[in-house]
Scaffold this motif. Structure first.
Motif, PDB file in Angstrom:
ATOM      1  N   PHE A 135       0.851  -1.186   0.000  1.00 10.15           N
ATOM      2  CA  PHE A 135       0.000   0.000   0.000  1.00 10.15           C
ATOM      3  C   PHE A 135       0.887   1.237   0.000  1.00 10.15           C
ATOM      4  CE2 PHE A 135      -3.348  -2.819   1.469  1.00 10.15           C
ATOM      5  CZ  PHE A 135      -4.486  -2.249   0.922  1.00 10.15           C
ATOM      6  N   ARG A 136       1.687   1.389  -1.014  1.00 12.36           N
ATOM      7  CA  ARG A 136       2.560   2.540  -1.180  1.00 12.36           C
ATOM      8  C   ARG A 136       2.395   3.018  -2.608  1.00 12.36           C
ATOM      9  NH1 ARG A 136       7.452   2.847   1.389  1.00 12.36           N
ATOM     10  NH2 ARG A 136       7.345   4.958   0.569  1.00 12.36           N
ATOM     11  N   ALA A 137       2.896   4.199  -2.895  1.00 12.40           N
ATOM     12  CA  ALA A 137       2.860   4.707  -4.263  1.00 12.40           C
ATOM     13  C   ALA A 137       3.708   3.809  -5.155  1.00 12.40           C
ATOM     14  CB  ALA A 137       3.374   6.144  -4.302  1.00 12.40           C
ATOM     15  N   ALA A 138       3.336   3.727  -6.413  1.00 11.75           N
ATOM     16  CA  ALA A 138       4.041   2.852  -7.358  1.00 11.75           C
ATOM     17  C   ALA A 138       5.528   3.167  -7.427  1.00 11.75           C
ATOM     18  CB  ALA A 138       3.403   2.960  -8.736  1.00 11.75           C
ATOM     19  N   ASP A 139       5.901   4.432  -7.266  1.00 13.57           N
ATOM     20  CA  ASP A 139       7.320   4.780  -7.368  1.00 13.57           C
ATOM     21  C   ASP A 139       8.148   4.262  -6.183  1.00 13.57           C
ATOM     22  OD1 ASP A 139       6.529   6.613  -5.414  1.00 13.57           O
ATOM     23  OD2 ASP A 139       7.127   8.381  -6.558  1.00 13.57           O
ATOM     24  N   ALA A 140       7.498   3.753  -5.152  1.00 11.86           N
ATOM     25  CA  ALA A 140       8.211   3.147  -4.019  1.00 11.86           C
ATOM     26  C   ALA A 140       8.537   1.676  -4.267  1.00 11.86           C
ATOM     27  CB  ALA A 140       7.377   3.287  -2.745  1.00 11.86           C
ATOM     28  N   LEU A 141       7.951   1.095  -5.303  1.00 15.77           N
ATOM     29  CA  LEU A 141       8.113  -0.347  -5.548  1.00 15.77           C
ATOM     30  C   LEU A 141       9.557  -0.769  -5.841  1.00 15.77           C
ATOM     31  CD1 LEU A 141       6.269  -2.760  -5.307  1.00 15.77           C
ATOM     32  CD2 LEU A 141       5.710  -2.525  -7.725  1.00 15.77           C
ATOM     33  N   PRO A 142      10.328  -0.030  -6.648  1.00 18.16           N
ATOM     34  CA  PRO A 142      11.711  -0.473  -6.893  1.00 18.16           C
ATOM     35  C   PRO A 142      12.543  -0.596  -5.606  1.00 18.16           C
ATOM     36  CG  PRO A 142      11.076   1.118  -8.549  1.00 18.16           C
ATOM     37  CD  PRO A 142       9.969   1.105  -7.513  1.00 18.16           C
ATOM     38  N   ALA A 143      12.481   0.382  -4.739  1.00 20.37           N
ATOM     39  CA  ALA A 143      13.241   0.315  -3.483  1.00 20.37           C
ATOM     40  C   ALA A 143      12.716  -0.801  -2.591  1.00 20.37           C
ATOM     41  CB  ALA A 143      13.184   1.655  -2.749  1.00 20.37           C
ATOM     42  N   LEU A 144      11.414  -1.022  -2.624  1.00 24.05           N
ATOM     43  CA  LEU A 144      10.833  -2.097  -1.820  1.00 24.05           C
ATOM     44  C   LEU A 144      11.295  -3.467  -2.335  1.00 24.05           C
ATOM     45  CD1 LEU A 144       9.030  -2.801   0.556  1.00 24.05           C
ATOM     46  CD2 LEU A 144       7.085  -2.780  -1.010  1.00 24.05           C
ATOM     47  N   VAL A 145      11.370  -3.633  -3.638  1.00 27.21           N
ATOM     48  CA  VAL A 145      11.876  -4.888  -4.201  1.00 27.21           C
ATOM     49  C   VAL A 145      13.322  -5.107  -3.744  1.00 27.21           C
ATOM     50  CG1 VAL A 145      12.566  -6.057  -6.353  1.00 27.21           C
ATOM     51  CG2 VAL A 145      10.286  -5.028  -6.149  1.00 27.21           C
ATOM     52  N   ASP A 146      14.132  -4.056  -3.753  1.00 24.97           N
ATOM     53  CA  ASP A 146      15.512  -4.183  -3.267  1.00 24.97           C
ATOM     54  C   ASP A 146      15.538  -4.603  -1.798  1.00 24.97           C
ATOM     55  OD1 ASP A 146      16.543  -3.493  -5.749  1.00 24.97           O
ATOM     56  OD2 ASP A 146      16.845  -1.381  -5.218  1.00 24.97           O
ATOM     57  N   GLU A 147      14.662  -4.016  -0.987  1.00 26.60           N
ATOM     58  CA  GLU A 147      14.572  -4.388   0.427  1.00 26.60           C
ATOM     59  C   GLU A 147      14.183  -5.866   0.569  1.00 26.60           C
ATOM     60  OE1 GLU A 147      12.058  -3.172   4.469  1.00 26.60           O
ATOM     61  OE2 GLU A 147      11.901  -1.881   2.710  1.00 26.60           O
ATOM     62  N   ILE A 148      13.247  -6.310  -0.241  1.00 32.35           N
ATOM     63  CA  ILE A 148      12.798  -7.704  -0.199  1.00 32.35           C
ATOM     64  C   ILE A 148      13.929  -8.647  -0.615  1.00 32.35           C
ATOM     65  CG2 ILE A 148      11.265  -9.348  -1.360  1.00 32.35           C
ATOM     66  CD1 ILE A 148       9.157  -6.989  -1.350  1.00 32.35           C
ATOM     67  N   LEU A 149      14.666  -8.286  -1.653  1.00 32.52           N
ATOM     68  CA  LEU A 149      15.746  -9.140  -2.133  1.00 32.52           C
ATOM     69  C   LEU A 149      16.894  -9.241  -1.128  1.00 32.52           C
ATOM     70  CD1 LEU A 149      15.845  -8.194  -5.917  1.00 32.52           C
ATOM     71  CD2 LEU A 149      14.815 -10.211  -4.841  1.00 32.52           C
ATOM     72  N   ALA A 150      16.988  -8.271  -0.222  1.00 28.69           N
ATOM     73  CA  ALA A 150      18.033  -8.287   0.810  1.00 28.69           C
ATOM     74  C   ALA A 150      17.657  -9.141   2.021  1.00 28.69           C
ATOM     75  CB  ALA A 150      18.339  -6.856   1.256  1.00 28.69           C
ATOM     76  N   LEU A 151      16.411  -9.598   2.092  1.00 30.78           N
ATOM     77  CA  LEU A 151      15.980 -10.403   3.238  1.00 30.78           C
ATOM     78  C   LEU A 151      16.661 -11.766   3.228  1.00 30.78           C
ATOM     79  CD1 LEU A 151      12.135  -9.674   3.165  1.00 30.78           C
ATOM     80  CD2 LEU A 151      13.805  -8.775   4.811  1.00 30.78           C
ATOM     81  N   ALA A 152      16.941 -12.281   4.412  1.00 31.61           N
ATOM     82  CA  ALA A 152      17.551 -13.614   4.524  1.00 31.61           C
ATOM     83  C   ALA A 152      16.609 -14.680   3.987  1.00 31.61           C
ATOM     84  CB  ALA A 152      17.911 -13.897   5.982  1.00 31.61           C
ATOM     85  N   VAL A 153      15.324 -14.557   4.303  1.00 35.44           N
ATOM     86  CA  VAL A 153      14.294 -15.459   3.776  1.00 35.44           C
ATOM     87  C   VAL A 153      13.292 -14.576   3.023  1.00 35.44           C
ATOM     88  CG1 VAL A 153      12.497 -17.129   4.325  1.00 35.44           C
ATOM     89  CG2 VAL A 153      14.590 -17.066   5.701  1.00 35.44           C
TER      90      VAL A 153
END
Length: 142
Positions: free
Chosen positions: A82-100
């Motif tokens: 539930f964020r603006a579409a322009d926040a999605l790239p940084a969020l994907v990077d955050e997700i890819l950095a997760l251990a699981v």
């Protein structure tokens, strides 16, 4: 994947296999869509972890709010955005950095970034964009 149209089985499989959801952009305001969708998901039996740095440590609908995805104390199946579409790239990077990593990133209505989706998919994460699980669940699961 073509993110203009999703086969019903694709969405249904996600909704049926998901047990834990991080709801990014959760709001304590009962009038906000994220608040209503969180209530819906909780009623349907999902475990929901609200994520909102401005509310971290507080509670939304009886659930502790986390500042970041990495702060959630257990693995999650899906990230509901539930964020603006322009926040999605940084969020994907955050997700890819997760251990699981979660199995799914679900962008709410109007949340779409095809490049961010491609990056997630290249890393084995399913993506849904511009859809709402609170709309799709009654239609596909019952």
């Amino acid at each position: 994947m073509n993110h203009d149209v999703y086969p019903d089985y694709y969405l249904s499989d996600i909704l049926r296999s998901t047990k834990t959801i991080a709801l990014v952009g959760a709001s304590p305001n009962a009038e906000r869509p994220s608040h209503r969708v969180m209530a819906f998901l909780l009623r349907k039996g999902y475990t929901v972890f609200p994520v909102n740095p401005g509310q971290a440590g507080k509670e939304i609908q009886g659930r502790t709010v986390y500042a970041r995805l990495a702060d959630i104390p257990e693995p999650i199946d899906m990230v509901d955005v539930f964020r603006a579409a322009d926040a999605l790239p940084a969020l994907v990077d955050e997700i890819l950095a997760l251990a699981v990593r979660p199995k799914v990133i679900w962008g709410q209505l109007s949340v779409r970034d095809d490049e961010a989706a491609a990056k997630a998919e290249e890393n084995g994460i399913q993506v849904v964009m511009d859809r709402c699980p609170a709309i799709e669940y009654p239609r596909l699961v019952g």
